[in-house]
Design a protein around this motif. Structure first.
Motif, mmCIF file in Angstrom:
data_model
loop_
_atom_site.group_PDB
_atom_site.id
_atom_site.type_symbol
_atom_site.label_atom_id
_atom_site.label_comp_id
_atom_site.label_asym_id
_atom_site.label_seq_id
_atom_site.Cartn_x
_atom_site.Cartn_y
_atom_site.Cartn_z
ATOM 1 N N ILE A 18 17.972 4.662 1.695
ATOM 2 C CA ILE A 18 16.773 4.610 0.866
ATOM 3 C C ILE A 18 17.079 3.773 -0.365
ATOM 4 N N ALA A 19 16.231 2.787 -0.624
ATOM 5 C CA ALA A 19 16.449 1.878 -1.745
ATOM 6 C C ALA A 19 15.149 1.671 -2.507
ATOM 7 N N GLY A 20 15.282 1.338 -3.782
ATOM 8 C CA GLY A 20 14.126 1.073 -4.618
ATOM 9 C C GLY A 20 14.166 -0.327 -5.185
ATOM 10 N N LYS A 21 13.005 -0.793 -5.642
ATOM 11 C CA LYS A 21 12.893 -2.098 -6.290
ATOM 12 C C LYS A 21 11.822 -1.994 -7.366
ATOM 13 N N LEU A 22 12.091 -2.556 -8.531
ATOM 14 C CA LEU A 22 11.159 -2.459 -9.648
ATOM 15 C C LEU A 22 10.168 -3.614 -9.640
ATOM 16 N N SER A 23 9.467 -3.729 -8.525
ATOM 17 C CA SER A 23 8.329 -4.637 -8.415
ATOM 18 C C SER A 23 7.454 -4.126 -7.282
ATOM 19 N N ALA A 24 6.171 -4.410 -7.384
ATOM 20 C CA ALA A 24 5.231 -3.924 -6.382
ATOM 21 C C ALA A 24 5.514 -4.545 -5.020
ATOM 22 N N SER A 25 5.266 -3.782 -3.977
ATOM 23 C CA SER A 25 5.438 -4.296 -2.624
ATOM 24 C C SER A 25 4.408 -5.383 -2.344
ATOM 25 N N SER A 26 4.847 -6.439 -1.695
ATOM 26 C CA SER A 26 3.923 -7.492 -1.266
ATOM 27 C C SER A 26 3.368 -7.194 0.120
ATOM 28 N N LEU A 27 3.817 -6.073 0.724
ATOM 29 C CA LEU A 27 3.429 -5.733 2.086
ATOM 30 C C LEU A 27 2.618 -4.444 2.154
ATOM 31 N N ALA A 28 3.117 -3.391 1.500
ATOM 32 C CA ALA A 28 2.476 -2.087 1.555
ATOM 33 C C ALA A 28 1.561 -1.897 0.350
ATOM 34 N N SER A 29 0.591 -0.989 0.494
ATOM 35 C CA SER A 29 -0.280 -0.664 -0.623
ATOM 36 C C SER A 29 -0.824 0.748 -0.448
ATOM 37 N N GLY A 30 -1.096 1.409 -1.575
ATOM 38 C CA GLY A 30 -1.649 2.755 -1.523
ATOM 39 C C GLY A 30 -0.773 3.671 -0.702
ATOM 40 N N ASN A 31 -1.399 4.435 0.212
ATOM 41 C CA ASN A 31 -0.620 5.360 1.043
ATOM 42 C C ASN A 31 -0.340 4.781 2.428
ATOM 43 N N HIS A 32 -0.434 3.458 2.561
ATOM 44 C CA HIS A 32 -0.140 2.800 3.843
ATOM 45 C C HIS A 32 1.227 2.133 3.758
ATOM 46 N N TRP A 33 2.134 2.522 4.640
ATOM 47 C CA TRP A 33 3.444 1.884 4.688
ATOM 48 C C TRP A 33 3.431 0.797 5.755
ATOM 49 N N VAL A 34 4.436 -0.064 5.700
ATOM 50 C CA VAL A 34 4.546 -1.138 6.684
ATOM 51 C C VAL A 34 5.951 -1.146 7.270
ATOM 52 N N GLY A 35 6.082 -1.699 8.464
ATOM 53 C CA GLY A 35 7.384 -1.795 9.112
ATOM 54 C C GLY A 35 7.435 -0.965 10.375
ATOM 55 N N SER A 36 8.660 -0.608 10.772
ATOM 56 C CA SER A 36 8.859 0.201 11.971
ATOM 57 C C SER A 36 10.023 1.157 11.756
ATOM 58 N N ALA A 37 10.006 2.247 12.499
ATOM 59 C CA ALA A 37 11.082 3.230 12.383
ATOM 60 C C ALA A 37 12.432 2.624 12.741
ATOM 61 N N ALA A 38 12.439 1.678 13.663
ATOM 62 C CA ALA A 38 13.704 1.082 14.110
ATOM 63 C C ALA A 38 14.258 0.089 13.094
ATOM 64 N N ASP A 39 13.390 -0.709 12.508
ATOM 65 C CA ASP A 39 13.853 -1.791 11.640
ATOM 66 C C ASP A 39 13.755 -1.471 10.153
ATOM 67 N N GLY A 40 13.021 -0.449 9.817
ATOM 68 C CA GLY A 40 12.858 -0.083 8.419
ATOM 69 C C GLY A 40 11.401 -0.143 7.989
ATOM 70 N N ILE A 41 11.053 0.678 7.003
ATOM 71 C CA ILE A 41 9.687 0.701 6.507
ATOM 72 C C ILE A 41 9.702 0.529 4.990
ATOM 73 N N GLU A 42 8.551 0.124 4.463
ATOM 74 C CA GLU A 42 8.420 -0.098 3.025
ATOM 75 C C GLU A 42 7.177 0.605 2.509
ATOM 76 N N LEU A 43 7.297 1.251 1.345
ATOM 77 C CA LEU A 43 6.203 1.958 0.704
ATOM 78 C C LEU A 43 5.957 1.360 -0.669
#
Length: 290
Positions: free
Chosen positions: A109-134
């Motif tokens: 589990i990692a964090g980044k101090l900038s908004a995701s360019s992929l995910a928004s609100g309560n919708h995550w992006v990615g896959s369980a196998a490769d990783g997801i982003e919130l």
């Protein structure tokens, strides 16, 4: 694309105080719905929300992000709490339910101090196998940087204690309690103002502590709630806050001289006794509700 032109330069850093508990199997969703305090049934695949597990007396054991990966898989992102103990205690309620409850320390589990360019609100992006982003940005807030959280098999380099501390302070600034073991099982969801995060439900079916939560909600019995405070000295969870010759509240989460405290709802910065206090109120940011 991210609104922040420097987002690509913002580093990911490990959140070693966060761990992942996975519920998988035919009954994973039903089990989570019956045990946790928020409405898991309202989530679709690809969505997440704040949630928690309560004692029978309605005290919060652990607060976590609950992610619906698929119809048979739920992930719990658990900060601070003893994830091994949480998984062990949850297994005691499995009975004949068809699911596995396991720690996924293979997923980082990692964090980044900038908004995701992929995910928004309560919708995550990615896959369980490769990783997801919130997206963990505080919406509707000016002056606070966005945040992203990533869960995946790769280990993000660049451990940075200063960034981890800043992440924690931002959680507190948004009213997200970070409960160390001394504060587990001490507070009700209303005392922690978890309605700000949409983290519990009073309409879904039974779950441990539901009667206490619902009674407090419908009878309007909550007399204390969460406030952001700053002290003249570093704060420690469990510290009592004095006002004059009385103790008015307790610090539940701390980050240096910043803390979240449970205080009477009718106490505010205009109280005459605040002039001589060693602590003061700070405005709470919003927008972390999902």
């Amino acid at each position: 694309m991210s609104d922040n032109p420097h987002a690509s330069q913002t580093p990911w850093f490990p959140l070693y105080d966060h761990r992942l508990v996975a519920l998988s199997g035919r009954d994973a969703l039903a089990f989570a719905q019956s045990q946790t305090m928020n409405d898991v049934g309202a989530l679709a695949d690809g969505q997440w929300h704040w949630n928690g597990w309560l004692t029978a007396k309605g005290r919060l054991i652990a607060l976590f992000a609950l992610i619906r990966i698929a119809a048979d898989t739920v992930w719990l992102v658990v900060p601070d709490a003893d994830a091994d103990d949480l998984a062990t205690r949850l297994r005691r309620f499995q009975f004949r339910s068809k699911l596995a409850i396991e720690l996924r320390d293979d997923l980082r589990i990692a964090g980044k101090l900038s908004a995701s360019s992929l995910a928004s609100g309560n919708h995550w992006v990615g896959s369980a196998a490769d990783g997801i982003e919130l997206d963990l940005s505080g919406r509707m807030d000016g002056g606070m940087p966005g945040r992203s959280l990533r869960i995946g098999p790769e280990l993000h380099p660049g451990a940075n204690a200063a960034l981890v501390a800043r992440w924690r302070c931002m959680d507190l600034a948004h009213g997200l309690p970070r409960l160390d073991p001394s504060q587990s099982e001490q507070w009700t969801p209303q005392q922690l103002s978890l309605e700000r995060l949409n983290a519990f439900s009073v309409k879904k079916g039974c779950y441990p502590g539901q009667e206490i939560v619902a009674r407090t909600h419908f009878l309007g019995q909550a007399k204390r709630g969460l406030a952001l405070v700053r002290s003249d000295a570093p704060l420690v969870p469990g510290t009592e806050l004095p006002l004059g010759d009385q103790t008015v509240g307790t610090v539940v989460s701390a980050c240096g001289d910043l803390g979240l405290a449970v205080l009477p709802l009718d106490l505010n910065a205009e109280n005459p006794g605040m002039a001589g206090a060693s602590w003061r109120f700070e405005p709470l940011h919003g927008g972390l509700a999902r």
